[in-house]
Motif scaffolding. Structure first.
Motif, PDB file in Angstrom:
ATOM      1  N   SER A 106       0.715  -1.265   0.029  1.00  0.00           N
ATOM      2  CA  SER A 106       0.013  -0.113   0.100  1.00  0.00           C
ATOM      3  C   SER A 106       0.957   1.307   0.001  1.00  0.00           C
ATOM      4  O   SER A 106       0.492   2.337  -0.828  1.00  0.00           O
ATOM      5  CB  SER A 106      -0.753  -0.023   1.044  1.00  0.00           C
ATOM      6  OG  SER A 106      -1.620   1.031   1.237  1.00  0.00           O
ATOM      7  N   ARG A 110       0.700   3.955  -2.908  1.00  0.00           N
ATOM      8  CA  ARG A 110       0.226   5.394  -2.408  1.00  0.00           C
ATOM      9  C   ARG A 110       1.469   6.506  -2.620  1.00  0.00           C
ATOM     10  O   ARG A 110       0.917   7.567  -3.104  1.00  0.00           O
ATOM     11  CB  ARG A 110      -0.009   5.335  -0.730  1.00  0.00           C
ATOM     12  CG  ARG A 110      -0.304   6.369  -0.313  1.00  0.00           C
ATOM     13  CD  ARG A 110      -0.084   6.587   1.469  1.00  0.00           C
ATOM     14  NE  ARG A 110       1.524   6.542   1.531  1.00  0.00           N
ATOM     15  CZ  ARG A 110       2.001   5.822   2.639  1.00  0.00           C
ATOM     16  NH1 ARG A 110       1.167   5.374   3.570  1.00  0.00           N
ATOM     17  NH2 ARG A 110       3.117   6.078   2.834  1.00  0.00           N
ATOM     18  N   ARG A 114       0.379   9.765  -4.978  1.00  0.00           N
ATOM     19  CA  ARG A 114       0.276  11.037  -4.410  1.00  0.00           C
ATOM     20  C   ARG A 114       1.364  11.832  -5.083  1.00  0.00           C
ATOM     21  O   ARG A 114       0.934  13.127  -5.188  1.00  0.00           O
ATOM     22  CB  ARG A 114       0.912  10.897  -2.920  1.00  0.00           C
ATOM     23  CG  ARG A 114      -0.449  10.308  -1.996  1.00  0.00           C
ATOM     24  CD  ARG A 114       0.020  10.384  -0.597  1.00  0.00           C
ATOM     25  NE  ARG A 114       0.380  11.619   0.225  1.00  0.00           N
ATOM     26  CZ  ARG A 114       0.939  11.894   1.166  1.00  0.00           C
ATOM     27  NH1 ARG A 114       1.244  10.861   1.958  1.00  0.00           N
ATOM     28  NH2 ARG A 114       1.253  12.977   1.677  1.00  0.00           N
ATOM     29  N   PHE A 208      -7.342   3.798  -4.789  1.00  0.00           N
ATOM     30  CA  PHE A 208      -6.774   5.012  -3.878  1.00  0.00           C
ATOM     31  C   PHE A 208      -7.800   6.136  -4.114  1.00  0.00           C
ATOM     32  O   PHE A 208      -7.821   6.341  -5.359  1.00  0.00           O
ATOM     33  CB  PHE A 208      -5.492   5.192  -3.905  1.00  0.00           C
ATOM     34  CG  PHE A 208      -4.390   4.131  -3.218  1.00  0.00           C
ATOM     35  CD1 PHE A 208      -4.166   4.296  -2.096  1.00  0.00           C
ATOM     36  CD2 PHE A 208      -4.049   2.960  -4.122  1.00  0.00           C
ATOM     37  CE1 PHE A 208      -3.257   3.284  -1.457  1.00  0.00           C
ATOM     38  CE2 PHE A 208      -2.999   2.244  -3.360  1.00  0.00           C
ATOM     39  CZ  PHE A 208      -2.778   2.441  -2.206  1.00  0.00           C
ATOM     40  N   ILE A 210      -6.983   9.893  -3.712  1.00  0.00           N
ATOM     41  CA  ILE A 210      -5.758  10.843  -3.111  1.00  0.00           C
ATOM     42  C   ILE A 210      -6.419  12.616  -2.813  1.00  0.00           C
ATOM     43  O   ILE A 210      -7.069  12.767  -3.891  1.00  0.00           O
ATOM     44  CB  ILE A 210      -4.798  10.912  -4.419  1.00  0.00           C
ATOM     45  CG1 ILE A 210      -4.161   9.686  -4.662  1.00  0.00           C
ATOM     46  CG2 ILE A 210      -3.586  11.911  -3.955  1.00  0.00           C
ATOM     47  CD1 ILE A 210      -3.452   8.943  -3.600  1.00  0.00           C
ATOM     48  N   PHE A 215      -5.004  10.352   1.944  1.00  0.00           N
ATOM     49  CA  PHE A 215      -5.621   9.295   1.019  1.00  0.00           C
ATOM     50  C   PHE A 215      -6.379   8.372   1.622  1.00  0.00           C
ATOM     51  O   PHE A 215      -6.815   8.382   2.873  1.00  0.00           O
ATOM     52  CB  PHE A 215      -4.416   8.689   0.360  1.00  0.00           C
ATOM     53  CG  PHE A 215      -3.864   7.651   1.443  1.00  0.00           C
ATOM     54  CD1 PHE A 215      -3.731   6.369   1.287  1.00  0.00           C
ATOM     55  CD2 PHE A 215      -2.841   8.193   2.355  1.00  0.00           C
ATOM     56  CE1 PHE A 215      -3.345   5.401   2.114  1.00  0.00           C
ATOM     57  CE2 PHE A 215      -2.200   7.282   3.412  1.00  0.00           C
ATOM     58  CZ  PHE A 215      -2.667   5.601   3.260  1.00  0.00           C
ATOM     59  N   SER A 217      -7.440   4.105   1.107  1.00  0.00           N
ATOM     60  CA  SER A 217      -7.098   2.950   0.390  1.00  0.00           C
ATOM     61  C   SER A 217      -8.225   1.789   0.735  1.00  0.00           C
ATOM     62  O   SER A 217      -8.466   1.805   1.899  1.00  0.00           O
ATOM     63  CB  SER A 217      -5.710   2.388   1.099  1.00  0.00           C
ATOM     64  OG  SER A 217      -5.642   0.978   0.689  1.00  0.00           O
TER      65      SER A 217
END
Length: 224
Positions: A106, A110, A114, A208, A210, A215, A217
């Motif tokens: 993750s 992520r 991002r 995700f 963002i 964020f 998940s």
């Protein structure tokens, strides 16, 4: 006092070279980037003023050209340089992701998303296509616009997945509002895409949302 008049051990550039960039504050890093200030205002002073004006480094980097140029001493040249550096950072991250053995964690996905999506002023829906070892094959922006008003066609995602011979995908979209909480539409879309892709033996590893620094998940929340 000009930075050049400071003791060498206190100058940001010399400290960066001697001790590493991670030891410098946001203000010092910005001062190195700005290089020069104005008469009576050092680069450090200019950096402090910019951070105070925008409230954070993230907001400074997300500012429009007009907003950026409202600070005396900042203009189109520095704005262009800043966004060139940000784009270089994004592309470096992309190369790292392409060469990374595994993208199923993750945190790795992520951080990449991002970097790519956090500052976009519009809403976009993107898909990361992965191989059987969870290595990144491609990153495709599939749709742009508010998801409640944009028809997300599963067949286009399936077509692209087959084109890339992807074994799995990571879905992502952004909330420019800054709130990462999924809507009911987001949840329904996730379930629908997971179901359709599973028929082609393609697994959805995560979805995700963002929203700037924040964020959501779906996988981490047990929603897949």
């Amino acid at each position: 006092m000009r930075i050049s008049d400071w003791p060498e051990s206190m100058r940001p550039r010399e400290r960066l070279i001697g001790k590493g960039a991670h030891t410098l504050s946001d203000t010092e890093l910005l001062a190195i980037f700005f290089r020069t200030g104005l008469p009576g205002k050092s680069a450090i002073d200019l950096a402090q003023e910019a951070l105070l004006h925008f409230g954070s480094l993230n907001r400074l980097c997300s500012a429009s050209l007009d907003e950026f140029c409202r600070i005396d001493g900042l203009g189109p040249a520095k704005y262009s340089q800043l966004h060139a550096v940000l784009e270089l950072a994004r592309r470096t991250m992309h190369e790292d992701m392409e060469n990374q053995l595994e993208l199923s964690s993750s945190s790795a996905a992520r951080d990449y998303l991002r970097m790519r999506m956090a500052r976009l002023p519009y809403e976009t829906f993107t898909v990361l296509f992965l191989d059987v070892r969870n290595r990144l094959i491609a990153h495709e922006e599939m749709f742009r616009g508010t998801l409640t008003h944009t028809s997300v066609h599963p067949r286009e995602i399936v077509r692209m997945a087959l084109r890339h011979n992807a074994a799995s995908v990571i879905l992502a979209h952004n909330h420019p509002s800054g709130c990462p909480q999924p809507s009911q539409h987001d949840r329904e879309l996730t379930r629908m895409l997971s179901s359709v892709l599973s028929l082609m033996d393609i697994k959805v590893l995560d979805h995700f949302i963002i929203a700037g620094r924040h964020f959501h998940s779906f996988a981490d929340h047990g929603e897949l």
